[in-house]
Write a protein that holds these residues in place. Structure first.
Motif, PDB file in Angstrom:
ATOM      1  N   GLN A 182      -2.568   0.945  -8.056  1.00 34.99           N
ATOM      2  CA  GLN A 182      -1.625   1.102  -6.956  1.00 34.99           C
ATOM      3  C   GLN A 182      -0.431   0.184  -7.162  1.00 34.99           C
ATOM      4  O   GLN A 182      -0.575  -0.962  -7.573  1.00 34.99           O
TER       5      GLN A 182
ATOM      6  N   TYR B 201       1.085   5.276  -6.989  1.00 36.98           N
ATOM      7  CA  TYR B 201       0.176   4.848  -8.049  1.00 36.98           C
ATOM      8  C   TYR B 201       0.852   4.997  -9.401  1.00 36.98           C
ATOM      9  O   TYR B 201       1.604   5.942  -9.634  1.00 36.98           O
TER      10      TYR B 201
ATOM     11  N   ASN C 291       1.490   5.891  -0.264  1.00 38.74           N
ATOM     12  CA  ASN C 291       0.901   5.075  -1.315  1.00 38.74           C
ATOM     13  C   ASN C 291       1.352   5.602  -2.679  1.00 38.74           C
ATOM     14  O   ASN C 291       1.297   6.803  -2.918  1.00 38.74           O
TER      15      ASN C 291
END
Length: 121
Positions: free
Chosen positions: A91, A85, A83
């Motif tokens: 995100q 960011y 993930n």
């Protein structure tokens, strides 16, 4: 979609010692997602960065099917999802490590992994 030089992909799924069989890629959706990630693979970063909607658009699949295939591929350790960011905490596009590119392709280890997969099922 970027052009990828692939030699008759269907031939890989029919062989006894095919890479797809070893990787346990079992659905057309998984195959399409892996191929799409390889199209966006960045050699320097050792990962692919593309949105789920981008994968869906390029593979003519729904976003939910893409998400399902990504989850299954991650569960099988064929890919690893990271993930990402932005500085403000929002995100942004995930990056996907195509894990099987770094597998040790020693024949003995391949056979052991194949046996482990068979007994795991």
């Amino acid at each position: 979609m970027k052009n990828i030089n692939v030699t008759n992909c269907t031939s890989y799924s029919n062989g006894v010692n095919s890479p797809l069989e070893y990787l346990n890629i079992t659905t057309p959706a998984e195959f399409k997602v892996v191929m799409e990630l390889l199209c966006h693979y960045d050699e320097e970063k050792k990962s692919s960065t593309i949105s789920r909607t981008g994968i869906a658009r390029d593979t003519a699949m729904s976003v939910s099917n893409v998400e399902r295939a990504l989850k299954t591929l991650a569960d099988k350790d064929i890919i690893r999802i990271h993930n990402n960011y932005a500085d403000n905490g929002r995100q942004v596009e995930n990056s996907y490590e195509v894990a099987f590119l770094s597998y040790d392709m020693d024949e003995g280890k391949l056979h052991e992994a194949e046996l482990a997969l068979k007994f795991k099922s």
